[in-house]
Design a protein around this motif. Structure first.
Motif, PDB file in Angstrom:
ATOM      1  N   TYR A 173       0.827  -1.091  -0.156  1.00  0.00           N
ATOM      2  CA  TYR A 173      -0.044   0.041  -0.013  1.00  0.00           C
ATOM      3  C   TYR A 173       0.779   1.156  -0.038  1.00  0.00           C
ATOM      4  O   TYR A 173       0.489   2.117  -0.718  1.00  0.00           O
ATOM      5  N   PHE A 174       2.032   1.110   0.568  1.00  0.00           N
ATOM      6  CA  PHE A 174       2.871   2.298   0.607  1.00  0.00           C
ATOM      7  C   PHE A 174       3.598   2.724  -0.512  1.00  0.00           C
ATOM      8  O   PHE A 174       3.597   3.686  -0.979  1.00  0.00           O
ATOM      9  N   ASN A 175       3.882   1.460  -1.077  1.00  0.00           N
ATOM     10  CA  ASN A 175       4.565   1.652  -2.443  1.00  0.00           C
ATOM     11  C   ASN A 175       3.613   2.318  -3.261  1.00  0.00           C
ATOM     12  O   ASN A 175       4.075   3.137  -4.261  1.00  0.00           O
ATOM     13  N   ASN A 176       2.356   1.563  -3.653  1.00  0.00           N
ATOM     14  CA  ASN A 176       1.475   2.026  -4.599  1.00  0.00           C
ATOM     15  C   ASN A 176       1.134   3.495  -4.121  1.00  0.00           C
ATOM     16  O   ASN A 176       0.945   4.200  -5.143  1.00  0.00           O
ATOM     17  N   LEU A 177       0.865   3.838  -2.892  1.00  0.00           N
ATOM     18  CA  LEU A 177       0.690   5.097  -2.535  1.00  0.00           C
ATOM     19  C   LEU A 177       1.663   6.184  -3.197  1.00  0.00           C
ATOM     20  O   LEU A 177       1.644   7.228  -3.832  1.00  0.00           O
ATOM     21  N   TYR A 178       3.002   5.714  -2.737  1.00  0.00           N
ATOM     22  CA  TYR A 178       4.013   6.741  -3.052  1.00  0.00           C
ATOM     23  C   TYR A 178       3.948   6.764  -4.721  1.00  0.00           C
ATOM     24  O   TYR A 178       4.428   7.679  -5.163  1.00  0.00           O
ATOM     25  N   ASP A 179       3.939   5.608  -5.292  1.00  0.00           N
ATOM     26  CA  ASP A 179       4.085   5.738  -6.984  1.00  0.00           C
ATOM     27  C   ASP A 179       2.977   6.598  -7.290  1.00  0.00           C
ATOM     28  O   ASP A 179       2.816   7.273  -8.371  1.00  0.00           O
ATOM     29  N   ASN A 180       1.786   6.433  -7.021  1.00  0.00           N
ATOM     30  CA  ASN A 180       0.632   7.193  -7.337  1.00  0.00           C
ATOM     31  C   ASN A 180       0.856   8.660  -7.224  1.00  0.00           C
ATOM     32  O   ASN A 180       0.679   9.636  -7.742  1.00  0.00           O
ATOM     33  N   ILE A 181       1.328   9.085  -5.935  1.00  0.00           N
ATOM     34  CA  ILE A 181       1.639  10.502  -5.450  1.00  0.00           C
ATOM     35  C   ILE A 181       2.691  10.912  -6.458  1.00  0.00           C
ATOM     36  O   ILE A 181       2.752  12.126  -6.975  1.00  0.00           O
ATOM     37  N   GLN A 182       3.711  10.210  -6.771  1.00  0.00           N
ATOM     38  CA  GLN A 182       4.906  10.499  -7.795  1.00  0.00           C
ATOM     39  C   GLN A 182       4.276  10.867  -9.046  1.00  0.00           C
ATOM     40  O   GLN A 182       4.715  11.792  -9.803  1.00  0.00           O
ATOM     41  N   GLN A 183       3.325   9.740  -9.608  1.00  0.00           N
ATOM     42  CA  GLN A 183       2.742  10.265 -10.914  1.00  0.00           C
ATOM     43  C   GLN A 183       1.850  11.368 -10.923  1.00  0.00           C
ATOM     44  O   GLN A 183       1.791  12.193 -11.790  1.00  0.00           O
ATOM     45  N   PHE A 184       1.225  11.614 -10.031  1.00  0.00           N
ATOM     46  CA  PHE A 184       0.346  12.923  -9.678  1.00  0.00           C
ATOM     47  C   PHE A 184       1.090  14.105  -9.563  1.00  0.00           C
ATOM     48  O   PHE A 184       0.923  15.135 -10.214  1.00  0.00           O
ATOM     49  N   SER A 185       2.340  14.101  -9.015  1.00  0.00           N
ATOM     50  CA  SER A 185       3.138  15.304  -8.994  1.00  0.00           C
ATOM     51  C   SER A 185       3.923  15.528 -10.405  1.00  0.00           C
ATOM     52  O   SER A 185       4.156  16.509 -10.786  1.00  0.00           O
ATOM     53  N   GLY A 186       3.882  14.369 -11.164  1.00  0.00           N
ATOM     54  CA  GLY A 186       4.641  14.694 -12.414  1.00  0.00           C
ATOM     55  C   GLY A 186       3.536  15.221 -13.693  1.00  0.00           C
ATOM     56  O   GLY A 186       3.941  15.583 -14.678  1.00  0.00           O
ATOM     57  N   LEU A 187       2.344  15.181 -13.060  1.00  0.00           N
ATOM     58  CA  LEU A 187       1.409  15.616 -14.226  1.00  0.00           C
ATOM     59  C   LEU A 187       1.516  17.091 -14.556  1.00  0.00           C
ATOM     60  O   LEU A 187       1.420  17.101 -15.748  1.00  0.00           O
ATOM     61  N   PRO A 188       1.865  18.032 -13.740  1.00  0.00           N
ATOM     62  CA  PRO A 188       1.983  19.303 -14.049  1.00  0.00           C
ATOM     63  C   PRO A 188       3.022  19.604 -15.113  1.00  0.00           C
ATOM     64  O   PRO A 188       2.945  20.268 -16.151  1.00  0.00           O
ATOM     65  N   GLU A 189       4.123  18.747 -14.956  1.00  0.00           N
ATOM     66  CA  GLU A 189       5.147  18.699 -15.952  1.00  0.00           C
ATOM     67  C   GLU A 189       4.770  18.142 -17.497  1.00  0.00           C
ATOM     68  O   GLU A 189       5.017  18.917 -18.384  1.00  0.00           O
ATOM     69  N   GLU A 190       3.843  17.045 -17.587  1.00  0.00           N
ATOM     70  CA  GLU A 190       3.569  16.638 -18.625  1.00  0.00           C
ATOM     71  C   GLU A 190       2.477  17.631 -19.134  1.00  0.00           C
ATOM     72  O   GLU A 190       2.332  17.963 -20.417  1.00  0.00           O
ATOM     73  N   ILE A 191       1.680  18.239 -18.390  1.00  0.00           N
ATOM     74  CA  ILE A 191       0.541  19.164 -19.005  1.00  0.00           C
ATOM     75  C   ILE A 191       1.360  20.173 -19.597  1.00  0.00           C
ATOM     76  O   ILE A 191       1.107  20.636 -20.732  1.00  0.00           O
ATOM     77  N   ASN A 192       2.621  20.995 -18.872  1.00  0.00           N
ATOM     78  CA  ASN A 192       3.226  21.919 -19.675  1.00  0.00           C
ATOM     79  C   ASN A 192       3.894  21.475 -20.711  1.00  0.00           C
ATOM     80  O   ASN A 192       4.300  22.365 -21.784  1.00  0.00           O
ATOM     81  N   GLN A 193       4.439  20.238 -20.782  1.00  0.00           N
ATOM     82  CA  GLN A 193       5.034  19.663 -22.098  1.00  0.00           C
ATOM     83  C   GLN A 193       4.014  19.595 -23.176  1.00  0.00           C
ATOM     84  O   GLN A 193       4.279  20.119 -24.421  1.00  0.00           O
ATOM     85  N   LEU A 194       2.865  19.146 -22.899  1.00  0.00           N
ATOM     86  CA  LEU A 194       1.725  19.153 -23.947  1.00  0.00           C
ATOM     87  C   LEU A 194       1.445  20.490 -24.298  1.00  0.00           C
ATOM     88  O   LEU A 194       1.058  20.681 -25.452  1.00  0.00           O
ATOM     89  N   LYS A 195       1.135  21.599 -23.425  1.00  0.00           N
ATOM     90  CA  LYS A 195       0.951  22.856 -23.888  1.00  0.00           C
ATOM     91  C   LYS A 195       2.078  23.463 -24.823  1.00  0.00           C
ATOM     92  O   LYS A 195       1.889  24.232 -25.703  1.00  0.00           O
ATOM     93  N   ASN A 196       3.299  23.225 -24.273  1.00  0.00           N
ATOM     94  CA  ASN A 196       4.354  23.747 -25.288  1.00  0.00           C
ATOM     95  C   ASN A 196       4.374  22.839 -26.757  1.00  0.00           C
ATOM     96  O   ASN A 196       4.406  23.513 -27.444  1.00  0.00           O
ATOM     97  N   ASN A 197       4.183  21.376 -26.786  1.00  0.00           N
ATOM     98  CA  ASN A 197       3.782  21.097 -27.946  1.00  0.00           C
ATOM     99  C   ASN A 197       2.912  21.634 -28.756  1.00  0.00           C
ATOM    100  O   ASN A 197       2.936  21.785 -29.933  1.00  0.00           O
ATOM    101  N   TYR A 198       1.653  22.014 -27.968  1.00  0.00           N
ATOM    102  CA  TYR A 198       0.478  22.516 -28.744  1.00  0.00           C
ATOM    103  C   TYR A 198       0.941  24.067 -29.191  1.00  0.00           C
ATOM    104  O   TYR A 198       0.497  24.407 -30.398  1.00  0.00           O
ATOM    105  N   ASN A 199       1.587  24.721 -28.612  1.00  0.00           N
ATOM    106  CA  ASN A 199       1.873  25.998 -28.725  1.00  0.00           C
ATOM    107  C   ASN A 199       2.824  26.040 -30.278  1.00  0.00           C
ATOM    108  O   ASN A 199       2.716  26.817 -30.956  1.00  0.00           O
ATOM    109  N   GLN A 200       3.815  24.904 -29.969  1.00  0.00           N
ATOM    110  CA  GLN A 200       4.691  24.935 -31.000  1.00  0.00           C
ATOM    111  C   GLN A 200       3.989  24.462 -32.193  1.00  0.00           C
ATOM    112  O   GLN A 200       4.261  25.055 -33.442  1.00  0.00           O
ATOM    113  N   ALA A 201       3.106  23.578 -32.077  1.00  0.00           N
ATOM    114  CA  ALA A 201       2.195  23.041 -33.388  1.00  0.00           C
ATOM    115  C   ALA A 201       1.698  24.177 -33.872  1.00  0.00           C
ATOM    116  O   ALA A 201       1.370  24.391 -35.221  1.00  0.00           O
ATOM    117  N   LEU A 202       0.874  25.120 -33.270  1.00  0.00           N
ATOM    118  CA  LEU A 202       0.169  26.349 -33.787  1.00  0.00           C
ATOM    119  C   LEU A 202       1.090  27.420 -34.189  1.00  0.00           C
ATOM    120  O   LEU A 202       0.738  27.851 -35.065  1.00  0.00           O
TER     121      LEU A 202
END
Length: 150
Positions: free
Chosen positions: A34-63
């Motif tokens: 449970y603790f490892n899964n919780l840690y992995d989920n929190i780590q993935q959740f904390s990485g989401l803003p980075e991925e969103i920023n990267q997607l935004k950058n890719n979208y802006n670059q495509a535009l």
């Protein structure tokens, strides 16, 4: 001990024995991380803003690339319009030059006809003058001969 308690104890021990034997015999042991899964989920959740920023950058670059392509397309269309105008102007100039060449050829032909006429007139005049002198000489010679014989 009383008999009902003893039988309960025997049953419970048998149940624990069967459970102890059957659980390791199953092959896989399930571990609840449970603790490892919780840690992995929190780590993935904390990485989401980075991925969103990267997607935004890719979208802006495509535009931006799309805008560049649209601008290039508009420039090519404008060049095509300009080239079509130049083509029509050149076609008109070509027609004018063809007419001018035709007129020059007609003028050259007229000049040649005039030169031929002038040449014919000059040759005719020279031939008439020569013929006049020859006829006058022949007449004089004939008249002198007739006058001498008489």
């Amino acid at each position: 001990m009383r008999k009902p308690t003893k039988s309960k104890l025997i049953r419970l021990s048998l149940l624990l024995l069967v459970a102890g034997i059957s659980l390791p015999a199953g092959g896989k042991t399930v571990s609840a991380n449970y603790f490892n899964n919780l840690y992995d989920n929190i780590q993935q959740f904390s990485g989401l803003p980075e991925e969103i920023n990267q997607l935004k950058n890719n979208y802006n670059q495509a535009l931006q690339e799309l805008d560049k392509a649209r601008i290039a397309s508009e420039q090519l269309q404008q060049q095509n319009v300009n080239l079509a105008e130049q083509n029509s102007n050149l076609s008109e100039q070509n027609q004018q030059l063809t007419q001018m060449v035709g007129q020059l050829q007609e003028a050259e032909a007229a000049r040649k006809r005039g030169a031929e006429r002038l040449k014919t007139v000059a040759i005719t005049a020279v031939a008439l003058a020569a013929g006049y002198f020859v006829i006058i000489r022949v007449l004089r010679f004939g008249m002198r001969r007739t006058n001498r014989l008489k």
